[in-house]
Design a protein around this motif. Sequence first.
Motif, short mmCIF file in Angstrom:
data_model
loop_
_atom_site.label_atom_id
_atom_site.label_comp_id
_atom_site.label_asym_id
_atom_site.label_seq_id
_atom_site.Cartn_x
_atom_site.Cartn_y
_atom_site.Cartn_z
N ASP A 143 0.83 -1.20 0.00
CA ASP A 143 0.00 0.00 0.00
C ASP A 143 0.87 1.25 0.00
N PHE A 170 -0.14 6.91 -6.22
CA PHE A 170 -1.42 7.60 -6.06
C PHE A 170 -1.20 9.11 -5.85
N TYR A 207 -2.49 -1.98 -10.68
CA TYR A 207 -3.27 -0.83 -10.20
C TYR A 207 -2.51 0.47 -10.51
N GLU A 254 0.65 11.08 5.18
CA GLU A 254 0.41 9.63 5.07
C GLU A 254 1.68 8.89 4.65
N GLU A 303 -9.49 -2.87 -6.25
CA GLU A 303 -9.49 -2.78 -4.79
C GLU A 303 -9.68 -4.17 -4.17
N ILE A 310 -11.50 5.75 -5.47
CA ILE A 310 -10.31 5.20 -4.79
C ILE A 310 -10.35 5.57 -3.30
N GLU A 311 -10.70 6.81 -3.01
CA GLU A 311 -10.73 7.25 -1.60
C GLU A 311 -11.93 6.64 -0.86
N TYR A 358 -11.34 3.04 0.48
CA TYR A 358 -10.62 2.91 1.75
C TYR A 358 -11.44 3.46 2.92
N PHE A 414 1.82 1.75 -3.47
CA PHE A 414 0.65 2.25 -4.19
C PHE A 414 0.47 3.75 -3.93
N VAL A 415 0.57 4.15 -2.66
CA VAL A 415 0.30 5.55 -2.29
C VAL A 415 1.32 6.50 -2.93
N TRP A 465 -8.21 6.00 7.69
CA TRP A 465 -9.10 6.17 6.52
C TRP A 465 -10.58 6.18 6.92
N PHE A 522 -6.55 -6.04 -4.47
CA PHE A 522 -5.50 -5.49 -3.60
C PHE A 522 -5.59 -6.09 -2.19
C1 HMH Z 1 -5.24 0.21 -2.63
N1 HMH Z 1 -6.75 2.11 -2.43
C2 HMH Z 1 -5.61 1.52 -2.05
N2 HMH Z 1 -4.79 2.10 -1.16
C3 HMH Z 1 -5.09 3.30 -0.62
N3 HMH Z 1 -4.25 3.85 0.29
C4 HMH Z 1 -6.29 3.95 -1.00
C5 HMH Z 1 -7.10 3.30 -1.92
C6 HMH Z 1 -6.76 5.27 -0.43
O1 HMH Z 1 -5.81 6.15 -0.11
#
Ligand code: HMH
Length: 207
Positions: free
Chosen positions: A44, A51, A106, A80, A195, A128-129, A132, A47-48, A153, A198
């Motif tokens: 994650d 993101f 992703y 974060e 998601e 996406i937000e 979580y 990913f962030v 979250w 993930f």
């Molecule tokens: C996989 N989706 C994933 N990770 C995150 N941190 C968020 C959404 C939301 O910030």
Amino acid sequence: MLTCQKLLNKHTELWQKATIHPFLGQCKLGTIQPIQFNTWLVQDYLFVVEFTRLVARILNAAPVQHFDSILGGLNALKDELNWFRDKAAERNLDLSTIKQSTCQEYCNFLLEITEMSYPVQAVGLWAIELAYNQGWQLPGPMPEPYAEFANRWGNVAFTEYVRILEKQADSALETASETVEQQAESVFIQIAQLENSFWQMAFTGGQ
Ligand code: HMH
């Protein structure tokens, strides 16, 4: 006219799979295996990082009226990312590892989103937000050490941020063509599927 709420109503089952998962259920019970939780944590973080780049690109496409929330989102992402580094250090986790296939997929998808028009990007950011926000909130209070993660979250301020993202996406959709509406729906569906995968990655290794 397409709205975020319509997408949720039309794809209820898919959205449930994105937000209700044994990974979260086991965090709530305190029975998640540390190796599984740590797998999720490291992936994650990776990913962030991507993101955050997505949100920066969305700022570039957004009308100025949407800057406040997006800049606020970027500021929260700064905290974060530092928080993820702290959590990884506490657990002796190496963050400079490779992305597993689901995480990579992703992240590739995040790049695709920014090649589409702003309404599609706004829907993507909201979805996406929301995934979580709901995912960590729906199980209810979690035991330590997971309470901190659920709260990050699931807290009310984050819920409010997601509501603002929804309003912005809805207003961007007001003038969208049918083609753009279809793209937004397709992005929503793909996010829901990603998601789910993930969460699953913590158990399967994402292979
Ligand atoms: C996989 N989706 C994933 N990770 C995150 N941190 C968020 C959404 C939301 O910030």
